[in-house]
Design an enzyme around this catalytic site. Structure first.
Site, PDB file in Angstrom:
ATOM      1  N   LYS A   1       2.788  -3.158   5.997  1.00  0.00           N
ATOM      2  CA  LYS A   1       2.987  -3.502   4.669  1.00  0.00           C
ATOM      3  C   LYS A   1       4.568  -3.354   4.286  1.00  0.00           C
ATOM      4  O   LYS A   1       4.995  -3.938   3.428  1.00  0.00           O
ATOM      5  CB  LYS A   1       2.335  -2.421   3.906  1.00  0.00           C
ATOM      6  CG  LYS A   1       0.534  -2.556   4.074  1.00  0.00           C
ATOM      7  CD  LYS A   1       0.262  -3.880   3.271  1.00  0.00           C
ATOM      8  CE  LYS A   1      -1.314  -3.930   3.220  1.00  0.00           C
ATOM      9  NZ  LYS A   1      -1.769  -5.433   2.724  1.00  0.00           N
TER      10      LYS A   1
ATOM     11  N   SER B   1       0.864  -1.333  -0.077  1.00  0.00           N
ATOM     12  CA  SER B   1       0.028  -0.014  -0.028  1.00  0.00           C
ATOM     13  C   SER B   1       0.720   1.254  -0.096  1.00  0.00           C
ATOM     14  O   SER B   1       1.978   1.516   0.547  1.00  0.00           O
ATOM     15  CB  SER B   1      -0.903  -0.135   1.121  1.00  0.00           C
ATOM     16  OG  SER B   1      -1.517   1.374   1.314  1.00  0.00           O
TER      17      SER B   1
ATOM     18  N   TYR C   1      -0.804  -0.189   9.889  1.00  0.00           N
ATOM     19  CA  TYR C   1      -1.065  -0.586   8.462  1.00  0.00           C
ATOM     20  C   TYR C   1       0.087  -0.493   7.687  1.00  0.00           C
ATOM     21  O   TYR C   1       0.796  -1.367   6.822  1.00  0.00           O
ATOM     22  CB  TYR C   1      -2.409   0.039   7.942  1.00  0.00           C
ATOM     23  CG  TYR C   1      -2.663  -0.573   6.621  1.00  0.00           C
ATOM     24  CD1 TYR C   1      -3.280  -1.912   6.367  1.00  0.00           C
ATOM     25  CD2 TYR C   1      -2.670   0.317   5.435  1.00  0.00           C
ATOM     26  CE1 TYR C   1      -3.904  -2.285   5.111  1.00  0.00           C
ATOM     27  CE2 TYR C   1      -2.892  -0.267   4.370  1.00  0.00           C
ATOM     28  CZ  TYR C   1      -3.499  -1.288   4.023  1.00  0.00           C
ATOM     29  OH  TYR C   1      -3.896  -1.975   2.762  1.00  0.00           O
TER      30      TYR C   1
END
Length: 316
Positions: free
Chosen positions: A153, A125, A149
């Site tokens: 990633k 991402s 997050y």
């Protein structure tokens, strides 16, 4: 060829599965077994090549039967969205970090057991880049994630690159933006407004947008996203750069430009703007993006803005 897709029942996963059944990896018909995993038990396409399991993609109950024989290609799409992972950090760690590492570790055993490294296409991402972003982004922009997050990633990218170096896996990570246009508001996706604009315009319904009309955003349709995921799987390993990470090209457009394109396609609709600072900070201040390595490798964006609208809404 045995192909595994995690998150197969999701927005991107369902479209990827359809394309794999139709086009294969190198050529139509070369996928002999398609292994699908998702938390929710959906209705997979009726095809004898499919084995579909519902549950945690990293659990032994799922992995052991699926990986009892070697797999050739893996698309790891499953994750907990960023906003939800921030609200539920323990669950976010479990899915996006520990689950991902468990999957990669189990896949890496294949290289020892069978002498074949699985090709892993990882849906990373742009959250790995962090915020605030510099005035422009390219292949040399240092990732500095500012939410869990994004950290998860980035860890996945680094593990894949390192284990590729060690010939345990053949990794390819794509830093994807918010993908449009999801059919409904998706809980946990801070970028959900990007899809809602498309859907409300298509339906002629009123919408209150949480970012300003001048917000600059990176746009990619699901159709284009799947094109890029398949391209990543098809690239020969020879000559790929050691980092094995690409940020595919996007259309860099303001929300107002998107609204104008939607009005051209569907006619006027009622839209108001009530900017939410955190959402605009994360998704509405994105600078020009040019990853030269991604362009050279053959990744692409949707083309023109009207093509983006057609692709995003799956219009002919």
């Amino acid at each position: 060829m045995r192909v595994l897709v995690t998150g197969a029942g999701g927005f991107v996963g369902t479209a990827l599965v359809e394309r794999l059944l139709r086009e294969g990896i190198a050529e139509a018909g070369d996928v002999s077994e398609l292994l699908l995993v998702d938390r929710q038990a959906g209705e997979p396409p009726g095809d004898a090549r499919i084995t579909a399991l519902a549950g945690d993609f990293s659990s032994s109950e799922i992995l052991e039967p699926l990986l009892s024989k070697p797999v050739d290609v893996v698309f790891h799409l499953a994750s907990m969205p960023g906003s939800q992972a921030e609200a539920e950090p323990a669950e976010g760690d479990k899915v996006n970090l520990w689950g991902m590492l468990t999957l990669f570790e189990r896949l890496a055993k294949q290289a020892t057991e069978y002498g074949r490294a699985a090709r892993v296409v990882y849906a990373s991402s742009v959250a790995a880049l962090g915020e605030p972003l510099p005035t422009s982004v390219d292949e040399h922009t240092a990732p500095l994630p500012t939410i869990s997050y994004g950290v998860h990633k980035l860890v996945g990218e680094l593990i894949l690159a390192d284990w590729t170096r060690r010939r345990k896996l053949d990794g390819r990570s794509l830093r994807l933006p918010g993908i449009v246009a999801r059919p409904e508001l998706s809980a946990g996706h801070g970028s959900a407004f990007m899809s809602q604009i498309f859907r409300m315009a298509q339906r002629g319904q009123a919408y209150t947008c949480p970012v300003s009309p001048s917000s600059s955003v990176w746009w990619m349709s699901r159709r284009c996203c799947v094109d890029n995921l398949l391209h990543a799987a098809r690239m020969p390993a020879e000559g790929l750069h050691s980092g094995r990470v690409w940020t595919p090209p996007v259309l860099h457009l303001s929300v107002q430009e998107i609204v104008d394109a939607l009005v051209r396609r569907f006619g006027s609709f009622s839209i108001d703007f009530a900017p939410v600072e955190r959402i605009e900070q994360l998704f509405g201040r994105q600078p020009p993006l040019t990853d030269g390595r991604a362009i050279e490798a053959g990744f692409r964006h949707d083309g023109a803005i009207d093509e983006l609208v057609a692709n995003a809404l799956e219009l002919a």
